[in-house]
Design a protein around this motif. Structure first.
Motif, mmCIF file in Angstrom:
data_model
loop_
_atom_site.group_PDB
_atom_site.id
_atom_site.type_symbol
_atom_site.label_atom_id
_atom_site.label_comp_id
_atom_site.label_asym_id
_atom_site.label_seq_id
_atom_site.Cartn_x
_atom_site.Cartn_y
_atom_site.Cartn_z
ATOM 1 N N LEU A 1 9.031 7.851 11.431
ATOM 2 C CA LEU A 1 9.469 8.237 10.474
ATOM 3 C C LEU A 1 8.752 7.905 9.136
ATOM 4 O O LEU A 1 8.779 9.231 8.363
ATOM 5 C CB LEU A 1 11.072 7.863 10.197
ATOM 6 N N ALA A 2 8.671 7.468 9.152
ATOM 7 C CA ALA A 2 7.392 6.889 7.322
ATOM 8 C C ALA A 2 6.341 7.653 7.663
ATOM 9 O O ALA A 2 6.056 8.383 6.650
ATOM 10 C CB ALA A 2 7.029 4.975 8.170
ATOM 11 N N GLN A 3 5.693 7.587 8.630
ATOM 12 C CA GLN A 3 4.305 9.327 8.808
ATOM 13 C C GLN A 3 5.388 10.489 8.717
ATOM 14 O O GLN A 3 3.908 11.452 7.789
ATOM 15 C CB GLN A 3 4.041 8.628 10.563
ATOM 16 N N TRP B 1 2.497 -4.458 0.730
ATOM 17 C CA TRP B 1 3.839 -3.858 -0.058
ATOM 18 C C TRP B 1 4.173 -2.448 1.883
ATOM 19 O O TRP B 1 3.411 -1.875 1.635
ATOM 20 C CB TRP B 1 3.101 -2.265 -1.369
ATOM 21 N N PRO B 2 5.158 -2.324 2.013
ATOM 22 C CA PRO B 2 5.285 -1.967 3.513
ATOM 23 C C PRO B 2 5.812 -0.321 3.725
ATOM 24 O O PRO B 2 5.501 0.278 2.140
ATOM 25 C CB PRO B 2 6.642 -2.138 3.944
ATOM 26 N N GLY B 3 4.506 0.342 3.937
ATOM 27 C CA GLY B 3 4.470 1.638 4.382
ATOM 28 C C GLY B 3 4.165 2.529 3.477
ATOM 29 O O GLY B 3 3.248 3.318 3.400
ATOM 30 N N LEU B 4 2.775 0.929 2.829
ATOM 31 C CA LEU B 4 1.390 1.490 1.772
ATOM 32 C C LEU B 4 0.411 1.094 1.885
ATOM 33 O O LEU B 4 0.499 -0.030 2.539
ATOM 34 C CB LEU B 4 2.382 1.473 0.317
ATOM 35 N N GLU B 5 -0.467 2.317 1.997
ATOM 36 C CA GLU B 5 -2.201 1.144 1.751
ATOM 37 C C GLU B 5 -2.262 0.378 0.216
ATOM 38 O O GLU B 5 -1.934 1.049 -0.680
ATOM 39 C CB GLU B 5 -3.147 2.254 1.568
ATOM 40 N N TYR C 1 -3.940 -18.788 -13.595
ATOM 41 C CA TYR C 1 -2.826 -19.058 -13.704
ATOM 42 C C TYR C 1 -1.889 -17.828 -11.802
ATOM 43 O O TYR C 1 -2.750 -17.161 -12.268
ATOM 44 C CB TYR C 1 -2.444 -18.395 -14.653
ATOM 45 N N GLU C 2 -2.152 -18.366 -11.335
ATOM 46 C CA GLU C 2 -1.577 -18.245 -9.928
ATOM 47 C C GLU C 2 -0.678 -17.266 -10.281
ATOM 48 O O GLU C 2 -0.444 -16.328 -9.456
ATOM 49 C CB GLU C 2 -1.226 -19.046 -8.755
ATOM 50 N N GLN C 3 0.396 -17.272 -11.389
ATOM 51 C CA GLN C 3 1.775 -16.435 -11.018
ATOM 52 C C GLN C 3 0.798 -14.626 -12.497
ATOM 53 O O GLN C 3 1.764 -13.704 -11.911
ATOM 54 C CB GLN C 3 2.444 -16.735 -12.059
ATOM 55 N N ALA C 4 -0.115 -15.340 -12.764
ATOM 56 C CA ALA C 4 -1.025 -14.222 -13.324
ATOM 57 C C ALA C 4 -2.006 -12.997 -11.448
ATOM 58 O O ALA C 4 -3.240 -13.448 -12.001
ATOM 59 C CB ALA C 4 -2.026 -14.421 -14.008
ATOM 60 N N TYR C 5 -0.982 -12.502 -11.505
ATOM 61 C CA TYR C 5 -1.194 -11.905 -9.436
ATOM 62 C C TYR C 5 -2.210 -10.346 -9.934
ATOM 63 O O TYR C 5 -2.324 -10.433 -11.223
ATOM 64 C CB TYR C 5 -0.521 -10.938 -8.903
ATOM 65 N N THR C 6 -3.601 -10.448 -9.067
ATOM 66 C CA THR C 6 -4.238 -9.850 -9.713
ATOM 67 C C THR C 6 -3.539 -8.193 -9.542
ATOM 68 O O THR C 6 -2.391 -7.797 -8.672
ATOM 69 C CB THR C 6 -6.142 -10.320 -8.529
ATOM 70 N N TYR C 7 -4.630 -7.573 -9.875
ATOM 71 C CA TYR C 7 -4.176 -5.892 -9.549
ATOM 72 C C TYR C 7 -4.512 -4.911 -8.194
ATOM 73 O O TYR C 7 -5.445 -5.369 -7.891
ATOM 74 C CB TYR C 7 -4.194 -5.118 -10.729
ATOM 75 N N HIS C 8 -3.519 -4.237 -8.079
ATOM 76 C CA HIS C 8 -3.908 -3.440 -6.587
ATOM 77 C C HIS C 8 -3.984 -1.750 -7.172
ATOM 78 O O HIS C 8 -2.845 -1.463 -7.133
ATOM 79 C CB HIS C 8 -3.280 -3.871 -5.535
ATOM 80 N N LEU C 9 -4.171 -1.077 -6.268
ATOM 81 C CA LEU C 9 -3.997 0.245 -6.079
ATOM 82 C C LEU C 9 -3.086 0.305 -4.412
ATOM 83 O O LEU C 9 -4.003 -0.060 -3.387
ATOM 84 C CB LEU C 9 -4.693 1.021 -6.426
ATOM 85 N N VAL C 10 -2.367 1.019 -5.000
ATOM 86 C CA VAL C 10 -1.421 1.349 -3.830
ATOM 87 C C VAL C 10 -0.906 3.131 -3.981
ATOM 88 O O VAL C 10 -0.394 3.866 -4.227
ATOM 89 C CB VAL C 10 -0.273 0.401 -3.288
ATOM 90 N N TYR C 11 -0.765 3.449 -2.554
ATOM 91 C CA TYR C 11 -1.285 4.817 -2.122
ATOM 92 C C TYR C 11 -0.049 5.106 -0.751
ATOM 93 O O TYR C 11 -0.997 4.377 0.199
ATOM 94 C CB TYR C 11 -1.794 6.182 -2.157
ATOM 95 N N PRO C 12 0.291 6.221 -0.006
ATOM 96 C CA PRO C 12 1.222 6.675 1.033
ATOM 97 C C PRO C 12 -0.440 6.226 2.192
ATOM 98 O O PRO C 12 -1.196 7.050 1.244
ATOM 99 C CB PRO C 12 1.705 7.558 1.297
ATOM 100 N N PRO C 13 -0.466 5.721 2.772
ATOM 101 C CA PRO C 13 -1.707 6.336 3.861
ATOM 102 C C PRO C 13 -1.619 7.636 4.630
ATOM 103 O O PRO C 13 -3.348 8.101 4.020
ATOM 104 C CB PRO C 13 -1.295 5.492 5.249
ATOM 105 N N ALA C 14 -0.982 8.404 4.289
ATOM 106 C CA ALA C 14 -1.652 9.849 4.218
ATOM 107 C C ALA C 14 -2.248 10.522 3.273
ATOM 108 O O ALA C 14 -2.559 11.510 3.525
ATOM 109 C CB ALA C 14 -0.720 10.810 4.772
ATOM 110 N N LEU C 15 -2.008 9.759 2.051
ATOM 111 C CA LEU C 15 -3.256 10.670 0.665
ATOM 112 C C LEU C 15 -3.840 9.947 0.546
ATOM 113 O O LEU C 15 -5.002 10.423 -0.523
ATOM 114 C CB LEU C 15 -1.895 10.593 -0.632
ATOM 115 N N ARG C 16 -4.549 8.795 1.094
ATOM 116 C CA ARG C 16 -5.732 8.130 1.428
ATOM 117 C C ARG C 16 -7.278 9.448 1.101
ATOM 118 O O ARG C 16 -7.774 9.196 0.018
ATOM 119 C CB ARG C 16 -6.503 7.604 2.080
#
Length: 315
Positions: free
Chosen positions: A79-81, A156-160, A265-280
């Motif tokens: 269904l996610a696909q 992040w589940p379902g995301l690349e 500072y460990e709470q200052a998390y790094t940045y990620h680019l996330v997107y649905p795998p189908a849009l890669r």
């Protein structure tokens, strides 16, 4: 009992998943824009076709039983696909008037992304960016976004997810030019006597790294780093911030780095680019991904230029 040759009623599976997630038929009906009776009928039809029940009824709640849990585990990836495929198809159908919808934190949008929009437009004049600046974690598929710049560890589940930095980003102390005239090169004790902005914990960590035991009481705290840096520019106090977010202000002199000491500072998390795998491989996402990496690399080189190569004398 459903035999291996029988066909699963596929049209009922979205309702099955939504009821499983919400554990309430009426809430599922509202989410699916169907009537309560229609959702109830779809669940009943699925159970009748399978030959066994999928939910335990507990008052107004409907909770997956072991059979339902097993089915959800099996059908959820498919269904996610399908969801990803629909989003990719909708994106591809937008034609020449393409628009890339991005959601990100307000601080990243204000302090880094927006100042570079001119270069994006020069590179991709036919591709408009629609930017949503939000502190909330947005469901990309539900709310129709193509990608997000997120701060965190993931996954992040379902995301690349692609890390935008290989190493943690340092946090540095910055102040206005007026503060720098008094404090540039000063000892940590002098900085501790100044009005400080932000949360106490990272400041305590910074002073501890400087060898100073002190209890910090900031004069103001913020739910957004962009506001904190704006306050620092207005000489309200000193800020301890991600170096990247202060990059442009450091380059044009609105802020000054007051110490060579930085902390991670460990709470200052790094940045990620996330997107649905189908849009890669969808061109707008691929173009934004490449541009983002190029601009971040340029920012790093601007903040930390390589030392000039020494010339060996020739005798």
């Amino acid at each position: 009992m459903l035999t291996s040759m029988a066909r699963l009623p596929l049209h009922t599976l979205p309702a099955f998943r939504t009821v499983a997630q919400l554990q309430n038929l009426r809430a599922a009906a509202e989410t699916l824009h169907l009537t309560h009776s229609a959702v109830s009928q779809q669940i009943r039809s699925l159970e009748e076709q399978l030959g066994f029940e999928l939910f335990d009824r507990r008052g107004r709640r409907v909770v997956l039983n072991p059979a339902g849990e097993a089915l959800l585990r099996s059908v959820e990836p498919a269904l996610a696909q399908i969801d990803d495929g629909v989003q990719a198809a909708a994106a591809a159908a937008s034609g020449s008037a393409q628009r890339l919808r991005i959601t990100t934190l307000p601080s990243f949008a204000q302090r880094w992304l927006l100042p570079r929009m001119g270069r994006w437009r020069e590179r991709h004049p036919q591709l408009a960016l629609e930017i949503d600046a939000s502190q909330q974690l947005i469901d990309l598929q539900r709310d129709g976004f193509h990608a997000a710049v997120r701060s965190g560890r993931g996954p992040w589940p379902g995301l690349e997810a692609e890390r935008l930095f290989d190493a943690p980003m340092p946090m540095i102390v910055v102040g206005s030019p007026a503060a720098a005239r008094r404090l540039l090169g000063a000892q940590p004790q002098a900085l501790a006597r100044e009005p400080l902005l932000g949360d106490a914990e990272p400041w305590d960590r910074w002073f501890a790294a400087a060898g100073l035991r002190t209890h910090v009481t900031p004069v103001a705290s913020f739910n957004d780093a962009g506001l904190m840096l704006q306050a620092a520019e207005q000489n309200i106090g000193l800020a301890l911030c991600r170096e990247l977010l202060a990059a442009d202000a450091l380059c044009d002199g609105r802020l000054v780095k007051l110490s060579t000491l930085s902390v991670f500072y460990e709470q200052a998390y790094t940045y990620h680019l996330v997107y649905p795998p189908a849009l890669r491989e969808w061109a707008p996402v691929a173009q934004f991904r490449r541009w983002l990496h190029e601009e971040l690399d340029l920012s790093r080189k601007t903040l930390h230029p390589a030392p000039p190569k020494s010339r060996r004398s020739v005798s």
